[in-house]
Design a protein around this motif. Structure first.
Motif, mmCIF file in Angstrom:
data_model
loop_
_atom_site.group_PDB
_atom_site.id
_atom_site.type_symbol
_atom_site.label_atom_id
_atom_site.label_comp_id
_atom_site.label_asym_id
_atom_site.label_seq_id
_atom_site.Cartn_x
_atom_site.Cartn_y
_atom_site.Cartn_z
ATOM 1 N N GLU A 232 -20.263 -25.047 -76.328
ATOM 2 C CA GLU A 232 -21.140 -24.221 -77.154
ATOM 3 C C GLU A 232 -21.649 -25.055 -78.320
ATOM 4 N N CYS A 233 -22.962 -25.168 -78.452
ATOM 5 C CA CYS A 233 -23.557 -25.971 -79.514
ATOM 6 C C CYS A 233 -24.432 -25.119 -80.418
ATOM 7 N N THR A 234 -24.505 -25.520 -81.691
ATOM 8 C CA THR A 234 -25.376 -24.853 -82.647
ATOM 9 C C THR A 234 -26.095 -25.904 -83.481
ATOM 10 N N SER A 235 -27.051 -25.425 -84.260
ATOM 11 C CA SER A 235 -27.786 -26.325 -85.169
ATOM 12 C C SER A 235 -27.253 -26.226 -86.588
ATOM 13 N N ALA A 236 -25.972 -25.887 -86.744
ATOM 14 C CA ALA A 236 -25.382 -25.664 -88.065
ATOM 15 C C ALA A 236 -25.495 -26.876 -88.984
ATOM 16 N N PHE A 237 -25.546 -28.088 -88.422
ATOM 17 C CA PHE A 237 -25.618 -29.298 -89.238
ATOM 18 C C PHE A 237 -26.963 -30.012 -89.090
ATOM 19 N N LEU A 238 -27.922 -29.311 -88.526
ATOM 20 C CA LEU A 238 -29.227 -29.937 -88.311
ATOM 21 C C LEU A 238 -29.976 -30.127 -89.628
ATOM 22 N N GLU A 239 -29.977 -29.090 -90.466
ATOM 23 C CA GLU A 239 -30.739 -29.134 -91.714
ATOM 24 C C GLU A 239 -30.241 -30.207 -92.662
ATOM 25 N N ASP A 240 -28.919 -30.309 -92.820
ATOM 26 C CA ASP A 240 -28.404 -31.220 -93.835
ATOM 27 C C ASP A 240 -28.052 -32.605 -93.321
ATOM 28 N N GLU A 241 -27.754 -32.738 -91.994
ATOM 29 C CA GLU A 241 -27.344 -34.054 -91.496
ATOM 30 C C GLU A 241 -28.103 -34.510 -90.248
ATOM 31 N N ASN A 242 -29.053 -33.700 -89.777
ATOM 32 C CA ASN A 242 -29.781 -34.004 -88.537
ATOM 33 C C ASN A 242 -28.829 -34.278 -87.384
ATOM 34 N N CYS A 243 -27.761 -33.481 -87.328
ATOM 35 C CA CYS A 243 -26.764 -33.628 -86.277
ATOM 36 C C CYS A 243 -26.618 -32.329 -85.493
ATOM 37 N N ASN A 244 -26.350 -32.467 -84.215
ATOM 38 C CA ASN A 244 -25.985 -31.302 -83.421
ATOM 39 C C ASN A 244 -24.494 -31.034 -83.645
ATOM 40 N N TYR A 245 -24.097 -29.767 -83.443
ATOM 41 C CA TYR A 245 -22.708 -29.391 -83.684
ATOM 42 C C TYR A 245 -22.125 -28.718 -82.447
ATOM 43 N N ILE A 246 -21.017 -29.268 -81.957
ATOM 44 C CA ILE A 246 -20.301 -28.651 -80.841
ATOM 45 C C ILE A 246 -19.282 -27.690 -81.447
ATOM 46 N N GLY A 247 -19.600 -26.403 -81.405
ATOM 47 C CA GLY A 247 -18.735 -25.405 -82.005
ATOM 48 C C GLY A 247 -17.476 -25.147 -81.203
ATOM 49 N N HIS A 248 -17.616 -25.138 -79.877
ATOM 50 C CA HIS A 248 -16.457 -24.940 -78.999
ATOM 51 C C HIS A 248 -16.633 -25.790 -77.751
ATOM 52 N N LEU A 249 -15.531 -26.347 -77.292
ATOM 53 C CA LEU A 249 -15.501 -27.052 -76.014
ATOM 54 C C LEU A 249 -14.160 -26.716 -75.370
ATOM 55 N N GLY A 250 -14.222 -25.991 -74.251
ATOM 56 C CA GLY A 250 -12.984 -25.540 -73.619
ATOM 57 C C GLY A 250 -12.986 -25.777 -72.127
ATOM 58 N N VAL A 251 -11.811 -26.114 -71.599
ATOM 59 C CA VAL A 251 -11.617 -26.328 -70.163
ATOM 60 C C VAL A 251 -10.400 -25.515 -69.738
ATOM 61 N N LEU A 252 -10.529 -24.763 -68.669
ATOM 62 C CA LEU A 252 -9.408 -23.978 -68.178
ATOM 63 C C LEU A 252 -8.294 -24.892 -67.674
ATOM 64 N N ASP A 253 -7.055 -24.402 -67.754
ATOM 65 C CA ASP A 253 -5.901 -25.191 -67.310
ATOM 66 C C ASP A 253 -6.079 -25.698 -65.891
ATOM 67 N N GLU A 254 -6.619 -24.860 -65.030
ATOM 68 C CA GLU A 254 -6.743 -25.206 -63.608
ATOM 69 C C GLU A 254 -7.690 -26.363 -63.360
ATOM 70 N N ALA A 255 -8.567 -26.657 -64.349
ATOM 71 C CA ALA A 255 -9.579 -27.698 -64.156
ATOM 72 C C ALA A 255 -9.350 -28.922 -65.028
ATOM 73 N N ARG A 256 -8.217 -28.980 -65.728
ATOM 74 C CA ARG A 256 -7.954 -30.130 -66.580
ATOM 75 C C ARG A 256 -7.562 -31.336 -65.726
#
Length: 316
Positions: A232-256
């Motif tokens: 899940e990505c947002t533009s929360a840091f786009l205005e002040d740092e011109n960076c994309n932000y990965i808010g969440h990154l999750g993998v289920l146990d079965e797929a690790r």
């Protein structure tokens, strides 16, 4: 915990119209502590308008004359087992007042949801040693530590190939895909520090209201037609740092163990570089039960900021 403000000070609840004043207060605090304004006007608007936040009872603005000198809030979600709080001010007396009000309201909220205790969580920059000392004195204890990780991009950044047998679904524009994203997020984050599962409806409403979020920023990885990983990505840091932000990154146990998280990271780096972003940011819990910090270091990310999560537990 109790405190009395000077007679010349006034207190009232915040409204959306106060977003600029709240932004300036928090911006100035972060500038003084970490050396740059780690807060935006969008952040302030999102906090004051998030679905479920009741400013009349759960927010406080403290004024010295016409000057805003303090902002406090308490917010619960899911089953309200953990309440997120904030108290921003440069005045210790105002901080004591805000924390007293927040604690009082937190007790009420937890009791209303049938909990015997109120758990109040707030973040404290590792660099802000004086505030950390005050929080310790109030009875807060450190629960975990979050590292803000960053990677700077020098285009071109090659796009990785998906792992064998993995289908990449970019964007979740419809309810079915949004429900899949919610399922994977809840299943992959349940049990981690501070995570409070929300119903699909509550989670969806919060995403819809967030200024910096768009469903196109959600990516699912599927194996045999089943979603097993999410980014899940947002533009929360786009205005002040011109960076994309990965808010969440999750993998289920079965797929690790299949390289899915590393793929999602490198894929986002390539997308961000191609879009002209200076870098990509995310936060990682260093007490995460999975070895997340090592993963981010392995793909070239470095630590740029440390934030301690502090928790106060009180009987209701």
């Amino acid at each position: 915990m109790s405190a009395v403000l000077p007679d010349t000070f006034t207190v009232r609840p915040p409204t959306k119209d106060d977003a600029k004043a709240v932004f300036e207060l928090v911006r100035d605090y972060t500038q003084a502590v970490v050396g740059f304004p780690d807060y935006t006007l969008d952040d302030a608007v999102d906090e004051l308008t998030e679905p479920g936040f009741e400013p009349e009872t759960d927010g406080w603005l403290v004024f010295d004359g016409d000057r805003l000198v303090g902002y406090g809030s308490v917010f619960g979600k899911g089953e309200f087992r953990i309440l997120d709080i904030d108290a921003v001010t440069s005045d210790p007396a105002v901080e004591a007042y805000l924390l007293a009000e927040i604690t009082r309201r937190g007790r009420e909220m937890s009791a209303a949801h049938g909990h015997p205790m109120a758990q109040l969580d707030t973040g404290c920059y590792r660099l802000d040693t004086t505030r950390r000392e005050r929080l310790d004195a109030y009875g807060f204890v450190q629960g975990t530590t979050f590292h803000r990780m960053r990677i700077d991009h020098q285009p071109p950044v090659p796009a990785p190939e998906p792992p064998a047998g993995v289908f990449v679904r970019r964007g979740t524009p419809d309810e079915a895909s949004q429900r899949e994203a919610h399922r994977v997020l809840v299943e992959s984050f349940t049990g981690q520090y501070g995570f409070e599962a929300r119903s699909f409806e509550e989670w969806h409403a919060a995403r819809e209201a967030q200024t910096t979020f768009d469903w196109s920023g959600m990516t699912l990885l599927e194996i045999d037609g089943r979603a097993v990983a999410v980014r899940e990505c947002t533009s929360a840091f786009l205005e002040d740092e011109n960076c994309n932000y990965i808010g969440h990154l999750g993998v289920l146990d079965e797929a690790r163990g299949k390289g899915l998280a590393k793929y999602l990271l490198r894929d986002q780096f390539a997308l961000d570089a191609a879009a002209g972003r200076s870098g990509t940011l995310l936060h990682v819990d260093t007490n995460n039960p999975t070895p997340a910090l090592g993963l981010y270091l392995s793909v070239g990310m470095t630590e740029s900021l440390v934030i301690d999560s502090m928790r106060l537990t009180v009987d209701v």
